[in-house]
Design a protein around this motif. Structure first.
Motif, PDB file in Angstrom:
ATOM      1  N   ASP A 116     -41.282  96.511  75.680  1.00 14.37           N
ATOM      2  CA  ASP A 116     -40.782  97.809  75.236  1.00 14.37           C
ATOM      3  C   ASP A 116     -40.314  97.720  73.784  1.00 14.37           C
ATOM      4  O   ASP A 116     -39.605  96.770  73.419  1.00 14.37           O
ATOM      5  CB  ASP A 116     -39.572  98.240  76.078  1.00 14.37           C
ATOM      6  CG  ASP A 116     -39.975  98.875  77.395  1.00 14.37           C
ATOM      7  OD1 ASP A 116     -41.141  99.267  77.551  1.00 14.37           O
ATOM      8  OD2 ASP A 116     -39.093  98.985  78.274  1.00 14.37           O
ATOM      9  N   GLU A 132     -44.840 100.697  84.514  1.00 18.44           N
ATOM     10  CA  GLU A 132     -46.039 100.639  83.676  1.00 18.44           C
ATOM     11  C   GLU A 132     -45.926 101.475  82.401  1.00 18.44           C
ATOM     12  O   GLU A 132     -46.713 101.285  81.469  1.00 18.44           O
ATOM     13  CB  GLU A 132     -47.251 101.119  84.480  1.00 18.44           C
ATOM     14  CG  GLU A 132     -47.624 100.211  85.641  1.00 18.44           C
ATOM     15  CD  GLU A 132     -48.855 100.695  86.381  1.00 18.44           C
ATOM     16  OE1 GLU A 132     -49.503 101.665  85.903  1.00 18.44           O
ATOM     17  OE2 GLU A 132     -49.187 100.132  87.440  1.00 18.44           O
ATOM     18  N   THR A 140     -45.296 102.867  78.836  1.00 20.09           N
ATOM     19  CA  THR A 140     -45.130 102.192  77.554  1.00 20.09           C
ATOM     20  C   THR A 140     -44.064 102.841  76.675  1.00 20.09           C
ATOM     21  O   THR A 140     -43.696 102.282  75.646  1.00 20.09           O
ATOM     22  CB  THR A 140     -46.466 102.173  76.789  1.00 20.09           C
ATOM     23  OG1 THR A 140     -46.920 103.521  76.605  1.00 20.09           O
ATOM     24  CG2 THR A 140     -47.523 101.396  77.573  1.00 20.09           C
ATOM     25  N   ASP A 141     -43.587 104.015  77.075  1.00 20.38           N
ATOM     26  CA  ASP A 141     -42.578 104.740  76.300  1.00 20.38           C
ATOM     27  C   ASP A 141     -41.230 104.624  77.012  1.00 20.38           C
ATOM     28  O   ASP A 141     -40.999 105.288  78.027  1.00 20.38           O
ATOM     29  CB  ASP A 141     -42.976 106.213  76.163  1.00 20.38           C
ATOM     30  CG  ASP A 141     -42.007 107.013  75.292  1.00 20.38           C
ATOM     31  OD1 ASP A 141     -40.889 106.534  75.027  1.00 20.38           O
ATOM     32  OD2 ASP A 141     -42.367 108.145  74.887  1.00 20.38           O
ATOM     33  N   LEU A 169     -48.848  92.174  78.220  1.00 16.92           N
ATOM     34  CA  LEU A 169     -48.681  93.475  77.577  1.00 16.92           C
ATOM     35  C   LEU A 169     -47.469  93.473  76.648  1.00 16.92           C
ATOM     36  O   LEU A 169     -46.531  92.682  76.833  1.00 16.92           O
ATOM     37  CB  LEU A 169     -48.520  94.556  78.652  1.00 16.92           C
ATOM     38  CG  LEU A 169     -49.684  94.667  79.646  1.00 16.92           C
ATOM     39  CD1 LEU A 169     -49.373  95.702  80.722  1.00 16.92           C
ATOM     40  CD2 LEU A 169     -50.982  95.021  78.918  1.00 16.92           C
TER      41      LEU A 169
END
Length: 208
Positions: A123, A186, A188-189, A120
């Motif tokens: 950040d 988890e 994403t922000d 993934l």
């Protein structure tokens, strides 16, 4: 054993903890299913995946046990220190790198989980906003306490200006329930993660 996994499948280490990117995780390895795996990862320089358990235990015990289940999102762990203090025991220190999603997994007859994964995105770099600067400042003070005792749970490099990095370190230090810790890992922000941490800090002695 016939496997449907790809040749790029990685070994998984299901644990009762959540590993964050750039986080430090020391481990004592004595289970047969992990000793060879850790030796191979150390020799090859390849990472393994840490996933938080949702069912089962860190250590296999004799007799019937419930099957292991784990979250689909985990973090790759690279070995940065490797010691063999005695036969049948390996002590390592790992660093969390990238988050990943398990796309397929299988358990070998020896109990080791293997998985195909999708790495993934890291950040995005978001600076700590001025109204949350106290969250980073309090982390600095917290680490000074650890270092005065000549210990530190935080690896270099330190990025006190990065919202995601600061939030991750507080997620590791605060007594956050495992499910909440997983949920924040988890996210994403990174700014939202930092805002949630600031709310938690405001309810503790580490607040403003």
């Amino acid at each position: 054993m016939t496997t449907s996994l790809s040749p790029d499948a990685i070994p998984l280490f299901p644990l009762g903890v959540v590993l964050f990117p750039d986080g430090m995780l020391p481990l004592r390895i004595f289970e047969v299913r992990y000793l060879t795996m850790i030796k191979q990862c150390h020799k090859s320089g390849k990472p393994f995946g840490v996933v938080a358990l949702t069912q089962g235990q860190d250590v296999q015990r004799p007799g019937p046990t419930p099957g292991e289940r784990f979250h689909a999102i985990g973090t790759l762990a690279e070995i940065i220190d490797y010691q063999t203090p005695q036969p049948g025991l390996i002590e390592i220190v790992t660093r969390g790198t990238s988050r990943f999603k398990v796309t397929a997994s299988e358990q070998t007859p020896h109990g080791l989980w293997m998985a195909d994964i999708e790495v993934l995105p890291d950040d995005p770099h978001v600076k700590v906003p001025s109204d949350l600067a106290y969250v980073a400042a309090n982390l600095v003070r917290m680490l000074e306490v650890f270092e005065s005792a000549e210990v530190s749970p935080i690896l270099e490099p330190r990025r006190f200006d990065a919202a995601g990095w600061v939030a991750n370190r507080w997620c590791e230090l605060l007594p956050v329930p495992a499910e909440d810790r997983q949920r924040m890992m988890e996210m994403t922000d990174p700014l939202l993660r930092l805002e949630l941490i600031s709310d938690l800090l405001d309810m503790t002695e580490f607040g403003r």
